[in-house]
Scaffold this motif. Structure first.
Motif, PDB file in Angstrom:
ATOM      1  N   ARG A  50     -26.692  70.950  37.240  1.00 15.31           N
ATOM      2  CA  ARG A  50     -27.130  70.894  35.840  1.00 15.31           C
ATOM      3  C   ARG A  50     -27.294  69.453  35.365  1.00 15.31           C
ATOM      4  NH1 ARG A  50     -22.832  72.969  32.562  1.00 15.31           N
ATOM      5  NH2 ARG A  50     -24.287  72.853  30.820  1.00 15.31           N
ATOM      6  N   LYS A  87     -27.945  63.972  28.987  1.00 17.07           N
ATOM      7  CA  LYS A  87     -29.293  64.140  29.519  1.00 17.07           C
ATOM      8  C   LYS A  87     -29.827  62.863  30.175  1.00 17.07           C
ATOM      9  CE  LYS A  87     -30.255  67.880  26.300  1.00 17.07           C
ATOM     10  NZ  LYS A  87     -31.125  68.428  25.247  1.00 17.07           N
ATOM     11  N   GLU A  88     -30.966  62.333  29.667  1.00 16.76           N
ATOM     12  CA  GLU A  88     -31.601  61.164  30.309  1.00 16.76           C
ATOM     13  C   GLU A  88     -30.688  59.940  30.328  1.00 16.76           C
ATOM     14  OE1 GLU A  88     -32.999  62.995  28.013  1.00 16.76           O
ATOM     15  OE2 GLU A  88     -34.834  63.857  28.863  1.00 16.76           O
ATOM     16  N   VAL A 135     -23.128  66.375  30.935  1.00 16.51           N
ATOM     17  CA  VAL A 135     -24.436  67.039  30.835  1.00 16.51           C
ATOM     18  C   VAL A 135     -25.094  66.800  29.479  1.00 16.51           C
ATOM     19  CG1 VAL A 135     -25.510  69.319  30.635  1.00 16.51           C
ATOM     20  CG2 VAL A 135     -24.065  68.802  32.589  1.00 16.51           C
ATOM     21  N   VAL A 185     -30.851  67.697  34.098  1.00 14.47           N
ATOM     22  CA  VAL A 185     -31.126  67.211  32.742  1.00 14.47           C
ATOM     23  C   VAL A 185     -31.308  65.700  32.696  1.00 14.47           C
ATOM     24  CG1 VAL A 185     -29.891  69.133  31.681  1.00 14.47           C
ATOM     25  CG2 VAL A 185     -28.678  66.978  32.098  1.00 14.47           C
ATOM     26  N   SER A 186     -30.847  65.004  33.756  1.00 13.90           N
ATOM     27  CA  SER A 186     -30.984  63.539  33.768  1.00 13.90           C
ATOM     28  C   SER A 186     -32.419  63.094  34.012  1.00 13.90           C
ATOM     29  CB  SER A 186     -30.085  62.934  34.857  1.00 13.90           C
ATOM     30  OG  SER A 186     -30.617  63.194  36.157  1.00 13.90           O
ATOM     31  N   GLY A 187     -33.252  64.014  34.522  1.00 15.92           N
ATOM     32  CA  GLY A 187     -34.624  63.649  34.857  1.00 15.92           C
ATOM     33  C   GLY A 187     -34.747  62.934  36.184  1.00 15.92           C
TER      34      GLY A 187
END
Length: 267
Positions: free
Chosen positions: A219, A192-193, A189, A223-225
């Motif tokens: 989650r 993120k991107e 997590v 957060v990865s978009g």
């Protein structure tokens, strides 16, 4: 005299001397070379006693490597374990012993494998330790106990580079253990991107049988978009039978993904 007995030709005398030395103080400057010689004694008792005496007396990492690296390969498990622990206390300054420590990672003796993992973790930079542990964790021919220790060590590492983190933790998403899958997702997590290459594998866990895994998968997708690509899977988690924490995370993920008719929760 007892210290000198360690280097004597009579193995039984040397063994008894090694037993008695446990209750004696440290060797004098003149006796220390005899104890160092005991590290290469044919008697395991003498090697074990010599190592125990010298470990707290080591002046620097170079001396530790010279004295203890050969004992990492010892056939006596207790000696190998103690040698690994003696080297571990010097951290990366004793990195010359890293190949020897790495060679014991898959040891069938659990105590040795555990000591080897701890040594590698302390002697190697995190990304190098991660590669060694990931390789062991994926080695189906390695003892299960050693692979388990490697997985635990992987999850304890602090990796800040996304490429290193994905290489270390993404394979753990296939683990049979829900605790391991959830923990690996919890680590991922943070990227993120940069998670984009791993999102398809992560999205598969949105329907995992374990709620902790589903929660962390939500989650990670959020957060990865990349949530817009998995709206249907996220929406399925709004089912009334889902634990509230999972459903709430799904609402937030859908909101971030711009799904129509979804408002983020504020409580």
């Amino acid at each position: 005299p007892l210290y000198r007995s360690l280097a004597g030709s009579d193995r039984e005398v040397a063994r008894k001397a090694a037993e008695l030395l446990d209750s004696f103080g440290p060797p004098t400057a003149g006796e220390r070379p005899v104890v160092v010689e005991g590290l290469s004694s044919p008697s395991a008792d003498v090697r074990r006693a010599s190592l125990a005496i010298l470990a707290p007396l080591t002046k620097d990492a170079d001396e530790a490597v010279v004295w203890f690296e050969p004992l990492v390969a010892d056939t006596d498990a207790k000696i190998a374990e103690s040698a690994l622990k003696a080297l571990s206390r010097w951290g990366e300054a004793a990195k010359k012993a890293l190949p020897a420590a790495t060679a014991r990672l898959a040891d069938p003796e659990a105590s040795v494998a555990t000591a080897a993992v701890d040594a590698v973790k302390k002697l190697a930079p995190p990304k190098d330790a991660a590669r060694a542990f990931a390789s062991l964790a994926a080695n189906a021919s390695a003892p299960a106990s050693a692979r388990g220790v490697a997985v635990e060590a992987l999850l304890q590492l602090d990796l800040t580079d996304a490429a290193d983190g994905l290489a270390a933790w993404q394979p753990l998403l296939k683990s049979r253990s829900p605790e391991t899958r959830a923990a690996a997702l919890g680590k991922l997590v943070a990227f993120k991107e940069d998670l984009k290459p791993a999102v398809p594998a992560i999205a598969n866990l949105l329907s995992d049988p374990d709620p902790k895994v589903r929660y962390n998968a939500v989650r990670a997708v959020a957060v990865s978009g990349q949530g817009a690509e998995y709206v249907d899977k996220l929406a399925a988690l709004l089912d009334a039978r889902e634990p509230p924490i999972v459903a709430a995370a799904a609402v937030q993920a859908l909101s971030l993904a711009g799904a129509p008719g979804v408002e983020p929760l504020t409580k």
